[in-house]
Design a protein around this motif. Sequence first.
Motif, PDB file in Angstrom:
ATOM      1  N   ASP A  40       0.835  -1.212   0.000  1.00  0.00           N
ATOM      2  CA  ASP A  40       0.000   0.000   0.000  1.00  0.00           C
ATOM      3  C   ASP A  40       0.868   1.260   0.000  1.00  0.00           C
ATOM      4  O   ASP A  40       0.695   2.161  -0.813  1.00  0.00           O
ATOM      5  CB  ASP A  40      -0.867   0.017   1.261  1.00  0.00           C
ATOM      6  CG  ASP A  40      -2.331  -0.170   0.930  1.00  0.00           C
ATOM      7  OD1 ASP A  40      -3.116  -0.403   1.865  1.00  0.00           O
ATOM      8  OD2 ASP A  40      -2.694  -0.085  -0.262  1.00  0.00           O
ATOM      9  N   ASP A  41       1.791   1.314   0.951  1.00  0.00           N
ATOM     10  CA  ASP A  41       2.676   2.479   1.087  1.00  0.00           C
ATOM     11  C   ASP A  41       3.505   2.694  -0.162  1.00  0.00           C
ATOM     12  O   ASP A  41       3.617   3.808  -0.684  1.00  0.00           O
ATOM     13  CB  ASP A  41       3.636   2.275   2.277  1.00  0.00           C
ATOM     14  CG  ASP A  41       3.041   2.755   3.582  1.00  0.00           C
ATOM     15  OD1 ASP A  41       3.700   2.571   4.623  1.00  0.00           O
ATOM     16  OD2 ASP A  41       1.930   3.294   3.561  1.00  0.00           O
ATOM     17  N   VAL A  42       4.120   1.615  -0.634  1.00  0.00           N
ATOM     18  CA  VAL A  42       5.047   1.724  -1.756  1.00  0.00           C
ATOM     19  C   VAL A  42       4.301   2.117  -3.038  1.00  0.00           C
ATOM     20  O   VAL A  42       4.775   2.957  -3.812  1.00  0.00           O
ATOM     21  CB  VAL A  42       5.821   0.404  -1.960  1.00  0.00           C
ATOM     22  CG1 VAL A  42       6.612   0.430  -3.252  1.00  0.00           C
ATOM     23  CG2 VAL A  42       6.752   0.158  -0.775  1.00  0.00           C
ATOM     24  N   VAL A  43       3.137   1.533  -3.255  1.00  0.00           N
ATOM     25  CA  VAL A  43       2.373   1.870  -4.454  1.00  0.00           C
ATOM     26  C   VAL A  43       1.937   3.337  -4.412  1.00  0.00           C
ATOM     27  O   VAL A  43       1.997   4.045  -5.416  1.00  0.00           O
ATOM     28  CB  VAL A  43       1.153   0.936  -4.617  1.00  0.00           C
ATOM     29  CG1 VAL A  43       0.199   1.455  -5.682  1.00  0.00           C
ATOM     30  CG2 VAL A  43       1.620  -0.467  -4.972  1.00  0.00           C
ATOM     31  N   GLN A  44       1.526   3.774  -3.229  1.00  0.00           N
ATOM     32  CA  GLN A  44       1.124   5.180  -3.083  1.00  0.00           C
ATOM     33  C   GLN A  44       2.278   6.117  -3.457  1.00  0.00           C
ATOM     34  O   GLN A  44       2.123   7.066  -4.226  1.00  0.00           O
ATOM     35  CB  GLN A  44       0.683   5.432  -1.641  1.00  0.00           C
ATOM     36  CG  GLN A  44       0.107   6.811  -1.394  1.00  0.00           C
ATOM     37  CD  GLN A  44      -1.284   6.987  -1.942  1.00  0.00           C
ATOM     38  OE1 GLN A  44      -1.930   6.014  -2.351  1.00  0.00           O
ATOM     39  NE2 GLN A  44      -1.763   8.198  -1.995  1.00  0.00           N
ATOM     40  N   GLU A  45       3.452   5.822  -2.906  1.00  0.00           N
ATOM     41  CA  GLU A  45       4.628   6.647  -3.201  1.00  0.00           C
ATOM     42  C   GLU A  45       4.995   6.577  -4.670  1.00  0.00           C
ATOM     43  O   GLU A  45       5.378   7.571  -5.283  1.00  0.00           O
ATOM     44  CB  GLU A  45       5.827   6.181  -2.360  1.00  0.00           C
ATOM     45  CG  GLU A  45       5.777   6.554  -0.905  1.00  0.00           C
ATOM     46  CD  GLU A  45       5.823   8.059  -0.681  1.00  0.00           C
ATOM     47  OE1 GLU A  45       5.280   8.509   0.337  1.00  0.00           O
ATOM     48  OE2 GLU A  45       6.376   8.773  -1.537  1.00  0.00           O
ATOM     49  N   THR A  46       4.904   5.375  -5.226  1.00  0.00           N
ATOM     50  CA  THR A  46       5.266   5.189  -6.621  1.00  0.00           C
ATOM     51  C   THR A  46       4.349   6.004  -7.528  1.00  0.00           C
ATOM     52  O   THR A  46       4.809   6.676  -8.459  1.00  0.00           O
ATOM     53  CB  THR A  46       5.188   3.696  -7.005  1.00  0.00           C
ATOM     54  OG1 THR A  46       6.108   2.968  -6.190  1.00  0.00           O
ATOM     55  CG2 THR A  46       5.512   3.478  -8.463  1.00  0.00           C
ATOM     56  N   MET A  47       3.061   5.941  -7.258  1.00  0.00           N
ATOM     57  CA  MET A  47       2.109   6.666  -8.103  1.00  0.00           C
ATOM     58  C   MET A  47       2.329   8.174  -7.978  1.00  0.00           C
ATOM     59  O   MET A  47       2.232   8.918  -8.958  1.00  0.00           O
ATOM     60  CB  MET A  47       0.673   6.312  -7.721  1.00  0.00           C
ATOM     61  CG  MET A  47       0.324   4.845  -7.925  1.00  0.00           C
ATOM     62  SD  MET A  47       0.552   4.274  -9.620  1.00  0.00           S
ATOM     63  CE  MET A  47      -1.072   4.549 -10.289  1.00  0.00           C
ATOM     64  N   LEU A  48       2.681   8.594  -6.774  1.00  0.00           N
ATOM     65  CA  LEU A  48       2.943  10.026  -6.541  1.00  0.00           C
ATOM     66  C   LEU A  48       4.159  10.471  -7.339  1.00  0.00           C
ATOM     67  O   LEU A  48       4.144  11.498  -8.033  1.00  0.00           O
ATOM     68  CB  LEU A  48       3.200  10.229  -5.047  1.00  0.00           C
ATOM     69  CG  LEU A  48       2.787  11.544  -4.416  1.00  0.00           C
ATOM     70  CD1 LEU A  48       1.299  11.747  -4.559  1.00  0.00           C
ATOM     71  CD2 LEU A  48       3.146  11.538  -2.930  1.00  0.00           C
ATOM     72  N   ARG A  49       5.220   9.695  -7.248  1.00  0.00           N
ATOM     73  CA  ARG A  49       6.445  10.049  -7.969  1.00  0.00           C
ATOM     74  C   ARG A  49       6.229   9.944  -9.478  1.00  0.00           C
ATOM     75  O   ARG A  49       6.780  10.744 -10.236  1.00  0.00           O
ATOM     76  CB  ARG A  49       7.592   9.149  -7.519  1.00  0.00           C
ATOM     77  CG  ARG A  49       8.051   9.508  -6.127  1.00  0.00           C
ATOM     78  CD  ARG A  49       9.294   8.753  -5.702  1.00  0.00           C
ATOM     79  NE  ARG A  49       9.579   9.044  -4.305  1.00  0.00           N
ATOM     80  CZ  ARG A  49      10.307  10.067  -3.895  1.00  0.00           C
ATOM     81  NH1 ARG A  49      10.828  10.893  -4.772  1.00  0.00           N
ATOM     82  NH2 ARG A  49      10.517  10.277  -2.610  1.00  0.00           N
ATOM     83  N   ALA A  50       5.466   8.957  -9.890  1.00  0.00           N
ATOM     84  CA  ALA A  50       5.193   8.810 -11.317  1.00  0.00           C
ATOM     85  C   ALA A  50       4.417  10.020 -11.834  1.00  0.00           C
ATOM     86  O   ALA A  50       4.679  10.527 -12.927  1.00  0.00           O
ATOM     87  CB  ALA A  50       4.407   7.522 -11.572  1.00  0.00           C
ATOM     88  N   PHE A  51       3.478  10.494 -11.018  1.00  0.00           N
ATOM     89  CA  PHE A  51       2.699  11.669 -11.429  1.00  0.00           C
ATOM     90  C   PHE A  51       3.608  12.878 -11.607  1.00  0.00           C
ATOM     91  O   PHE A  51       3.513  13.614 -12.587  1.00  0.00           O
ATOM     92  CB  PHE A  51       1.609  11.958 -10.396  1.00  0.00           C
ATOM     93  CG  PHE A  51       0.697  13.085 -10.780  1.00  0.00           C
ATOM     94  CD1 PHE A  51       0.910  14.369 -10.308  1.00  0.00           C
ATOM     95  CD2 PHE A  51      -0.379  12.870 -11.634  1.00  0.00           C
ATOM     96  CE1 PHE A  51       0.068  15.409 -10.670  1.00  0.00           C
ATOM     97  CE2 PHE A  51      -1.219  13.910 -12.005  1.00  0.00           C
ATOM     98  CZ  PHE A  51      -0.994  15.186 -11.527  1.00  0.00           C
ATOM     99  N   ARG A  52       4.514  13.047 -10.629  1.00  0.00           N
ATOM    100  CA  ARG A  52       5.406  14.207 -10.690  1.00  0.00           C
ATOM    101  C   ARG A  52       6.399  14.106 -11.840  1.00  0.00           C
ATOM    102  O   ARG A  52       6.802  15.094 -12.437  1.00  0.00           O
ATOM    103  CB  ARG A  52       6.175  14.334  -9.376  1.00  0.00           C
ATOM    104  CG  ARG A  52       5.326  14.799  -8.217  1.00  0.00           C
ATOM    105  CD  ARG A  52       6.133  14.809  -6.931  1.00  0.00           C
ATOM    106  NE  ARG A  52       5.318  15.208  -5.795  1.00  0.00           N
ATOM    107  CZ  ARG A  52       5.600  14.913  -4.544  1.00  0.00           C
ATOM    108  NH1 ARG A  52       6.686  14.228  -4.262  1.00  0.00           N
ATOM    109  NH2 ARG A  52       4.807  15.300  -3.565  1.00  0.00           N
ATOM    110  N   ALA A  53       6.837  12.866 -12.119  1.00  0.00           N
ATOM    111  CA  ALA A  53       7.913  12.691 -13.102  1.00  0.00           C
ATOM    112  C   ALA A  53       7.396  12.316 -14.483  1.00  0.00           C
ATOM    113  O   ALA A  53       8.186  11.976 -15.363  1.00  0.00           O
ATOM    114  CB  ALA A  53       8.863  11.598 -12.606  1.00  0.00           C
ATOM    115  N   LEU A  54       6.084  12.387 -14.685  1.00  0.00           N
ATOM    116  CA  LEU A  54       5.497  11.896 -15.938  1.00  0.00           C
ATOM    117  C   LEU A  54       6.096  12.576 -17.174  1.00  0.00           C
ATOM    118  O   LEU A  54       6.218  11.966 -18.229  1.00  0.00           O
ATOM    119  CB  LEU A  54       3.977  12.090 -15.910  1.00  0.00           C
ATOM    120  CG  LEU A  54       3.197  11.424 -17.030  1.00  0.00           C
ATOM    121  CD1 LEU A  54       3.437   9.917 -17.044  1.00  0.00           C
ATOM    122  CD2 LEU A  54       1.704  11.701 -16.888  1.00  0.00           C
TER     123      LEU A  54
END
Lengths: 174, 241
Positions: A40-54
Amino acid sequence: MVQSRAEQAHKLRFDELVAPLRDDLYRYVYWLGHNAAVADDVVQETMLRAFRALDTLEDEGAVKAWLLTIARREHARWYERKRPEMRDVDDLSPAESKHLATEHDTDVDDMRRAITALDPAYREPLVLQVVFGLTTAEIATTMQVNQGTVLTRLHRARKKLVDIVGADLRIEED
Amino acid sequence: MIDCETFRRRLLEDPAASDAALTAHSERCATCAAFAARVRSAERTIEAALKFDVAATRAAGAGSGDSPPPRTPAFRIAVGGLAAALVVAAVALYAVLGRGPEDLTTTELAAAVMNHWDHDAEGWLPTRQEVAAETLREVLAGDARIDAENLEPITFARSCYLFGRWVPHLSVRGRDGPVMVVLIPGRRLEEPVPLELAEYGLAGRIVPAGDGSIAILGSETEAFDPLERDLVAAVEWTPPR
């Protein structure tokens, strides 16, 4: 708050390219560490970083590998910060392991336990191939190993698993 | 042409593999054809096992034994009544009303922060929801700008009346839970001022940050050094008008 057109386009691109991969991403992270809360934690962080780095994603055809690279890094970071107690699946009580069990298919249940018991180095390429549909070359890039290593690990992982469903394949050991 | 060993190896590497060589061998060798059928059948079970129901697993994981370790006591305490330390802090607070942060002693500064810790319960909620950018801008307006690129997520932002003026009160997602951050524009410090609320499992410091200072309060097990460093680097004070 009124979003600019650029912000709307960014969000749309994220929703189309990345958001649909969320469930498979969760499955991948879960199988890395076999911990739902960590996933849960890791996916949340990943999606956040992916959004920022898209904006850094140039080849949209490589979005899976790109997202998985972020997730692997976030998963490693999570464990650098914390040292949760890893629990053997056999130690889980029936209530705790209910998400592993299926009601009507003991083969799937047995297979999940067998996959959990695999060496992580064998389990990861299997997950990437089966869940994400990555090619050997893409798996090699994601895991930063050569393709020969990926093929060997896939071979060894399946050799252990195919016996689980009861077939005596008399497979020769390497 | 390929031999049985190569055929079986290739299928175990990828049961979906299909090319002329594999097809020709399968047609020629009944044993390997049976092997292929079993591998592909097993592959369906492997796929079903790997592609579990995410929603069900997340729901099970939330209440199951593979949850992360419990958070520090700071986030399970019942807020009720003031400890002796807070009574003292409350008394001290009356002395600071009407004075700006630059007029306060470091003891008064610390007391004001510690007295404020439980005034915004929402700021202590462990949440993944980041505060809206517009809300953050409004709270910071006139005091500071924050470059959040290398900062942990900001999950709460409110203007609060401390030190005789309105100041930004934020929450940042720390390693061990929410971390309260209060920006104190215009109050320079020579060295950090400790904060401690031991009975609530909280600790922190007010750290120098150029033309102002930043109060940081969180779980006493929190990794404060990197957080302080990142916050000081991220905050840029707005010049007073």
